[in-house]
Design a protein around this motif. Structure first.
Motif, PDB file in Angstrom:
ATOM      1  N   ARG A 128      36.166  42.699  31.388  1.00 18.72           N
ATOM      2  CA  ARG A 128      36.970  41.739  32.134  1.00 18.72           C
ATOM      3  C   ARG A 128      37.019  40.301  31.285  1.00 18.72           C
ATOM      4  O   ARG A 128      35.810  39.716  31.449  1.00 18.72           O
ATOM      5  N   ASN A 138      47.854  41.188  34.295  1.00 16.79           N
ATOM      6  CA  ASN A 138      48.108  41.642  35.706  1.00 16.79           C
ATOM      7  C   ASN A 138      49.763  41.610  35.991  1.00 16.79           C
ATOM      8  O   ASN A 138      49.980  42.168  36.969  1.00 16.79           O
ATOM      9  N   SER A 139      50.277  40.789  35.335  1.00 15.64           N
ATOM     10  CA  SER A 139      51.702  40.775  35.476  1.00 15.64           C
ATOM     11  C   SER A 139      52.543  40.125  34.275  1.00 15.64           C
ATOM     12  O   SER A 139      52.118  39.845  33.321  1.00 15.64           O
ATOM     13  N   GLU A 191      51.879  36.549  33.825  1.00 19.55           N
ATOM     14  CA  GLU A 191      50.514  36.381  33.363  1.00 19.55           C
ATOM     15  C   GLU A 191      50.700  36.750  31.532  1.00 19.55           C
ATOM     16  O   GLU A 191      50.194  35.844  30.592  1.00 19.55           O
TER      17      GLU A 191
END
Length: 325
Positions: A92, A131-132, A135
């Protein structure tokens, strides 16, 4: 320049970068797991990186910052989700303060690094999952692709520099900041054996002695978080005794341990030692990031010949302990 292709998939919300190298997979892997090496290419050319922590194991963490030409700093972190040694790791990835605190106002991403053999050497495939779409667009506008290309353009020089990172080099120190220094050495032994040598009294007394002529009459190691250790040395005449004590703050055997350290009988704030053991070609990279109360204390300790003393100990560890275990 090693980048072979960059593919952005706005539907899958991914960016995949493929890079090829004329070196074995093991050499490329070492460059990514060794903090001394990855910090030479992880940041763009004008924003070199400094790694304060780099724990390449599941549950481990990396903390780094990049320093710009005007002295400005930009921090980042990795949380290791999985590691398949020599083959892949997943993290991450996010933005952070220079001290490593995650920035909740900025997006984080999932990244998978896959290392594979090719007829010419090795290939690294890095896939970033966003995530999108917002982003993805935001990070591309911030120059993520250009920054990655700039960073990876520096890898070839690091991979070619075998001598600077090979087993057989003496213990070396590197100042990381006002109060921090990293002391590193590849020890010819397995991670498990090097960990045992740091924690079993009968082994510690055989090698953790600094220059010749000293003994360790007190050796009380600690292994669990919250436990207190105590070690004392004296010369061959039983004189000039000194020692250290401290507490275990974090422990992830046999890969990482964080302890405090204070000289017995001396007042003042203790230092903090962050020991990480990483398997690399030729043995185990023992890396200790030491945080001192001040720059003055740091310089005073380094001026005592501490690094030379550690080299004497590590050399004795290889010669007298690891060859017999």
């Amino acid at each position: 320049m090693p980048v072979t292709s960059v593919e952005k998939d706005t539907e899958a919300l991914t960016m995949t970068i493929v890079a090829d190298f004329p070196v074995p997979v093991s050499r490329l892997w070492d460059a990514y797991v060794d903090p001394r090496q990855i910090e030479k290419f992880w940041g763009p050319e004008t924003y070199p990186a400094t790694f304060l922590r780099h724990d390449v194991f599941p549950g481990g963490r990396s903390i780094y910052f990049m320093t710009g030409p005007e002295g400005d700093r930009s921090g980042g972190y990795w949380e290791f989700l999985s590691v398949d040694p020599g083959k892949s790791f997943e993290v991450r990835d996010g933005f952070a303060s220079p001290e490593g605190e995650p920035n909740p106002e900025m997006p984080s991403m999932r990244m998978i690094f896959v290392f594979s053999e090719t007829p010419e050497g090795s290939r690294l495939t890095t896939t970033t999952y966003f995530n999108s779409a917002e982003e993805l667009e935001q990070l591309l506008e911030m120059g993520m692709e250009e920054g990655t290309r700039s960073a990876m353009s520096q890898i070839d020089a690091v991979l070619a520099d075998l001598a600077s990172f090979a087993a057989g080099r003496d213990t070396e120190s590197q100042i990381l900041g006002d109060t921090q220094v990293r002391v590193s050495r590849i020890v010819r032994g397995s991670v498990e054996d090097v960990w045992r040598a740091h924690h079993e009294p009968e082994l510690m007394r055989r090698w953790m002695l600094g220059p010749d002529g000293w003994t360790m009459p007190v050796c009380e190691p600690a292994t669990e978080v919250g436990e207190v250790y105590r070690t004392e040395w004296e010369d061959a005449n039983g004189e000039n005794r000194f020692g250290f004590t401290g507490e275990v703050l974090e422990s992830a055997p046999p890969l990482r341990e964080v302890t405090t350290e204070a000289m017995i009988g001396m007042e003042g704030e203790p230092s903090t030692n962050d020991l990480t053991l990483t398997p690399v070609t030729g043995g185990t990279l023992a890396s200790v990031v030491i945080t001192y109360p001040s720059a003055e204390v740091r310089d005073t300790v380094l001026g005592t010949g501490m690094v030379d003393g550690m080299e004497s100990s590590y050399s004795r560890l290889e010669r007298e302990v690891l060859q017999s275990v």
